[in-house]
Structure formats: structure tokens, C-alpha cells
Motif scaffolding. Structure first.
Motif, PDB file in Angstrom:
ATOM      1  N   HIS A   1     -87.067 -44.566 126.023  1.00 19.59           N
ATOM      2  CA  HIS A   1     -86.527 -44.935 124.716  1.00 19.59           C
ATOM      3  C   HIS A   1     -84.999 -45.042 124.753  1.00 19.59           C
ATOM      4  O   HIS A   1     -84.420 -45.888 124.054  1.00 19.59           O
ATOM      5  CB  HIS A   1     -86.980 -43.944 123.655  1.00 19.59           C
ATOM      6  CG  HIS A   1     -88.451 -44.020 123.368  1.00 19.59           C
ATOM      7  ND1 HIS A   1     -89.045 -45.143 122.838  1.00 19.59           N
ATOM      8  CD2 HIS A   1     -89.452 -43.116 123.567  1.00 19.59           C
ATOM      9  CE1 HIS A   1     -90.344 -44.935 122.704  1.00 19.59           C
ATOM     10  NE2 HIS A   1     -90.617 -43.716 123.147  1.00 19.59           N
ATOM     11  N   GLN A   2     -84.339 -44.226 125.568  1.00 13.98           N
ATOM     12  CA  GLN A   2     -82.890 -44.364 125.708  1.00 13.98           C
ATOM     13  C   GLN A   2     -82.532 -45.724 126.280  1.00 13.98           C
ATOM     14  O   GLN A   2     -81.565 -46.356 125.835  1.00 13.98           O
ATOM     15  CB  GLN A   2     -82.349 -43.251 126.612  1.00 13.98           C
ATOM     16  CG  GLN A   2     -82.285 -41.885 125.970  1.00 13.98           C
ATOM     17  CD  GLN A   2     -81.740 -40.838 126.908  1.00 13.98           C
ATOM     18  OE1 GLN A   2     -81.828 -40.966 128.130  1.00 13.98           O
ATOM     19  NE2 GLN A   2     -81.161 -39.784 126.363  1.00 13.98           N
ATOM     20  N   HIS A   3     -83.288 -46.187 127.250  1.00 13.39           N
ATOM     21  CA  HIS A   3     -83.032 -47.508 127.820  1.00 13.39           C
ATOM     22  C   HIS A   3     -83.383 -48.609 126.831  1.00 13.39           C
ATOM     23  O   HIS A   3     -82.654 -49.605 126.711  1.00 13.39           O
ATOM     24  CB  HIS A   3     -83.823 -47.681 129.119  1.00 13.39           C
ATOM     25  CG  HIS A   3     -83.194 -47.024 130.303  1.00 13.39           C
ATOM     26  ND1 HIS A   3     -83.165 -45.658 130.468  1.00 13.39           N
ATOM     27  CD2 HIS A   3     -82.547 -47.537 131.378  1.00 13.39           C
ATOM     28  CE1 HIS A   3     -82.531 -45.367 131.584  1.00 13.39           C
ATOM     29  NE2 HIS A   3     -82.154 -46.480 132.158  1.00 13.39           N
ATOM     30  N   ARG A   4     -84.483 -48.452 126.113  1.00  9.85           N
ATOM     31  CA  ARG A   4     -84.878 -49.476 125.140  1.00  9.85           C
ATOM     32  C   ARG A   4     -83.823 -49.623 124.053  1.00  9.85           C
ATOM     33  O   ARG A   4     -83.552 -50.725 123.563  1.00  9.85           O
ATOM     34  CB  ARG A   4     -86.228 -49.120 124.518  1.00  9.85           C
ATOM     35  CG  ARG A   4     -86.770 -50.183 123.564  1.00  9.85           C
ATOM     36  CD  ARG A   4     -88.142 -49.816 123.052  1.00  9.85           C
ATOM     37  NE  ARG A   4     -88.110 -48.624 122.226  1.00  9.85           N
ATOM     38  CZ  ARG A   4     -87.766 -48.622 120.937  1.00  9.85           C
ATOM     39  NH1 ARG A   4     -87.402 -49.744 120.339  1.00  9.85           N
ATOM     40  NH2 ARG A   4     -87.784 -47.501 120.256  1.00  9.85           N
ATOM     41  N   GLN A   5     -83.206 -48.501 123.666  1.00  8.88           N
ATOM     42  CA  GLN A   5     -82.169 -48.520 122.640  1.00  8.88           C
ATOM     43  C   GLN A   5     -80.786 -48.813 123.200  1.00  8.88           C
ATOM     44  O   GLN A   5     -79.804 -48.846 122.453  1.00  8.88           O
ATOM     45  CB  GLN A   5     -82.154 -47.166 121.909  1.00  8.88           C
ATOM     46  CG  GLN A   5     -83.444 -46.870 121.161  1.00  8.88           C
ATOM     47  CD  GLN A   5     -83.604 -45.401 120.821  1.00  8.88           C
ATOM     48  OE1 GLN A   5     -82.714 -44.582 121.087  1.00  8.88           O
ATOM     49  NE2 GLN A   5     -84.752 -45.038 120.253  1.00  8.88           N
ATOM     50  N   ASP A   6     -80.695 -49.008 124.529  1.00  7.42           N
ATOM     51  CA  ASP A   6     -79.446 -49.332 125.210  1.00  7.42           C
ATOM     52  C   ASP A   6     -78.382 -48.260 124.982  1.00  7.42           C
ATOM     53  O   ASP A   6     -77.210 -48.577 124.723  1.00  7.42           O
ATOM     54  CB  ASP A   6     -78.927 -50.707 124.754  1.00  7.42           C
ATOM     55  CG  ASP A   6     -77.950 -51.300 125.757  1.00  7.42           C
ATOM     56  OD1 ASP A   6     -77.992 -50.899 126.932  1.00  7.42           O
ATOM     57  OD2 ASP A   6     -77.137 -52.164 125.356  1.00  7.42           O
ATOM     58  N   ARG A   7     -78.797 -47.014 125.072  1.00  6.02           N
ATOM     59  CA  ARG A   7     -77.841 -45.914 124.946  1.00  6.02           C
ATOM     60  C   ARG A   7     -76.808 -45.989 126.064  1.00  6.02           C
ATOM     61  O   ARG A   7     -77.145 -46.262 127.215  1.00  6.02           O
ATOM     62  CB  ARG A   7     -78.566 -44.569 125.002  1.00  6.02           C
ATOM     63  CG  ARG A   7     -79.512 -44.325 123.831  1.00  6.02           C
ATOM     64  CD  ARG A   7     -78.737 -44.044 122.552  1.00  6.02           C
ATOM     65  NE  ARG A   7     -79.620 -43.763 121.428  1.00  6.02           N
ATOM     66  CZ  ARG A   7     -80.080 -42.562 121.132  1.00  6.02           C
ATOM     67  NH1 ARG A   7     -79.746 -41.518 121.891  1.00  6.02           N
ATOM     68  NH2 ARG A   7     -80.859 -42.394 120.086  1.00  6.02           N
ATOM     69  N   ARG A   8     -75.579 -45.724 125.746  1.00  7.11           N
ATOM     70  CA  ARG A   8     -74.505 -45.865 126.734  1.00  7.11           C
ATOM     71  C   ARG A   8     -74.653 -44.841 127.860  1.00  7.11           C
ATOM     72  O   ARG A   8     -74.472 -45.166 129.034  1.00  7.11           O
ATOM     73  CB  ARG A   8     -73.146 -45.700 126.055  1.00  7.11           C
ATOM     74  CG  ARG A   8     -71.962 -45.985 126.988  1.00  7.11           C
ATOM     75  CD  ARG A   8     -70.659 -45.922 126.234  1.00  7.11           C
ATOM     76  NE  ARG A   8     -70.380 -44.590 125.740  1.00  7.11           N
ATOM     77  CZ  ARG A   8     -69.775 -43.625 126.458  1.00  7.11           C
ATOM     78  NH1 ARG A   8     -69.423 -43.865 127.715  1.00  7.11           N
ATOM     79  NH2 ARG A   8     -69.544 -42.451 125.952  1.00  7.11           N
TER      80      ARG A   8
END
Length: 288
Positions: free
Chosen positions: A83-90
Motif C-alpha cells: 500500500h505504501q508503494h501504491r500510494q507512492d509514499r516518498r
């Protein structure tokens, strides 16, 4: 008459056989780098190899130039890193064990994404532990690295989620610190389901210190543009049928079963013969 598609795995084996070899000890590690990813047909891979000529060498270990990899990815039970990657978390990370089946041993690898799109990879040898298990040493390594590098607290629980298998040919720029990995035959599986990639496509990763490798310029000249893709995230989305809007064009055109005409429609060929594939909400350019 329908033209038979080239088998990318066979094509890459032929490319590797024609390129001058380079030993592992001479390959730059590039643990901190900028990655650009592309998906091309076997036909475009052949054109790319011709353009590169003898400016690139191929990694050779023993008598092999094409190597089998298997990776097991770890995540929290609620798939935090996906989910961090899907949301493009820095600030985000991926954790996996990777086994080089044709030499090179096993490693625990922690990939960190930070500022300016750079990727830092940290790893420790993992030959003495099962690929689906995190030892106490492994957990300490993850905790210490996340805290020191990204100021992140490691999750309390990390479990094996899925595995990916594929073959890789690695081409090395003889004039500088850059390389191109060429992956074929990707298979994503989690013990219950599996999702193979199309056999006529190659997943390329251009890796360089500044993101301005010569191969990126050659690919642009062929009309091929980078794509947003992660093997782990594609596999999670495919195997668990989760939302993956940013990867959906790649998901539809790369993983089997092959997309229907409505989900991946051929468009107009550009001046370099690039076949534009139109996904839902965005474009995916596949060199063809």
C-alpha cells in the motif's frame, strides 16, 4: 496470417551469446542508484541489442550468461509495503530474500526508496537460513537499517507473502557505471495461485548513478518510454485482485492471461515502430 511472437527467453539467450563477457568481479555494484524500467517485445530487444553493439558486455559466471533467480517477498499481514508503494509514499521499502539459483548464493535484501527517486539496496548473506523465514539477525538488520536510513520504525510482524521466479541477462556498460538487466519468464506465485508473464515480452531495468545511462537514450530513440512497475506490487495485485490503478496498464499487458482487445488496445505506430498500448486511464508504450 497471424505472425508468431518471438520467445523473449530464447532471444535473450542468443543476445547473451553474442556479447563480449565480463566477470562478476568487474561489475559495478550500484547499491545506490536511479532505476528506469521498460517493457519491450522480443523484436524490440533485438533492435536494442543491435544498437548497443559492442559498447556493452554481458555478465558471465562460469559458463553461464543467463541466470535463474527466485525471490520471496515479506510484508505485514495487511500488506503495508504494497500500500505504501501504491500510494507512492516518498519513504518506503521492500524486503525479500533472493536466491541466485545458478551461483551467487542467497541474500536478504532491503530496498529503500528515498528522495529524488533514488533507490538504495542494503543486503546481508542469507545462505544459512530458509528463504521464507526471518531470523533474529535478519529482523535486527531490518530494524537498524530502516531507523538509520529512513527514520522509520520497522513493523512488528513481517511474513512471507509471495515469490517470483524469472531468468535474467545482465548487460554492463563498458564505458561507465551503468547496467541493464533483462528479465524473462516471470512467474508470480503464492502457494495457491500463480500468474505468469507473457513470453514475448522483456522487462528491462536500466540502473545508473544519475539515471542518464546511454541505454535510456537509445530506448527513447526507439520510441520506448519508462513504465511504473514493481514485480512485487504487480504480483500482489494479480494474485489477490487488489486495486492497483497506477500499475493497471502494465498488469493488463504484461501478465497472463493475455489481455482482451478491450483492455489493451493497439494504437498507432510511431516513427520508430513503437506500438502504443492503451490501458485504463493511461498509456503504456511497449516497443514492438
Amino acid at each position: 496470417m497471424v505472425r508468431a511472437e518471438l520467445d523473449a527467453d530464447v532471444l535473450l539467450a542468443g543476445v547473451a551469446a553474442e556479447v563480449p563477457p565480463m566477470g562478476l568481479e568487474d561489475v559495478p555494484e550500484l547499491m545506490s542508484r536511479v532505476d528506469s524500467k521498460y517493457i519491450v517485445t522480443a523484436a524490440t530487444m533485438a533492435r536494442l541489442a543491435a544498437e548497443l553493439g559492442d559498447r556493452f558486455a554481458v555478465l558471465k559466471i562460469g559458463e553461464r550468461r543467463q541466470f535463474r533467480y527466485t525471490s520471496t517477498y515479506f510484508d505485514t499481514p495487511d500488506l503495508l509495503t504494497f500500500h505504501q508503494h501504491r500510494q507512492d509514499r516518498r519513504r518506503r521499502f521492500k524486503l525479500r530474500t533472493r536466491t541466485y539459483l545458478d551461483g551467487g548464493g542467497s541474500w536478504l535484501e532491503l530496498k529503500l526508496s528515498g528522495a529524488r527517486g533514488s533507490t538504495d539496496k542494503h543486503r546481508i548473506p542469507y545462505d544459512d537460513a530458509p528463504a521464507r523465514t526471518l531470523t533474529r539477525e535478519a529482523l535486527d538488520f531490518v530494524q537498524d537499517t530502516l531507523l538509520s536510513e529512513l527514520r522509520l520504525i520497522a513493523p512488528d510482524l513481517l511474513v512471507p507473502v509471495l515469490a517470483t521466479d524469472y531468468k535474467r541477462v545482465t548487460l554492463i556498460d563498458r564505458s561507465g557505471a551503468a547496467r541493464l538487466t533483462c528479465d524473462t519468464g516471470l512467474l508470480c506465485h503464492d502457494g495457491q495461485r500463480s500468474a505468469p508473464a507473457r513470453r514475448d515480452l522483456v522487462l528491462l531495468e536500466s540502473k545508473s548513478a544519475d539515471g542518464k545511462a546511454m541505454v535510456d537514450k537509445v530506448l527513447r530513440g526507439l520510441g520506448v518510454r519508462p513504465v511504473s512497475v514493481s514485480k512485487y506490487c504487480l504480483a500482489v495485485a494479480a494474485l489477490r485482485e487488489l486495486r492497483a490503478n497506477r500499475w493497471r496498464p502494465v498488469l493488463q499487458c504484461y501478465l497472463m492471461p493475455q489481455p482482451t482487445a478491450s483492455s489493451c488496445r493497439p494504437g498507432v505506430r510511431g516513427r520508430a515502430g513503437t506500438l502504443k498500448q492503451v490501458g485504463v486511464g493511461s498509456r503504456l508504450a511497449i516497443g514492438g
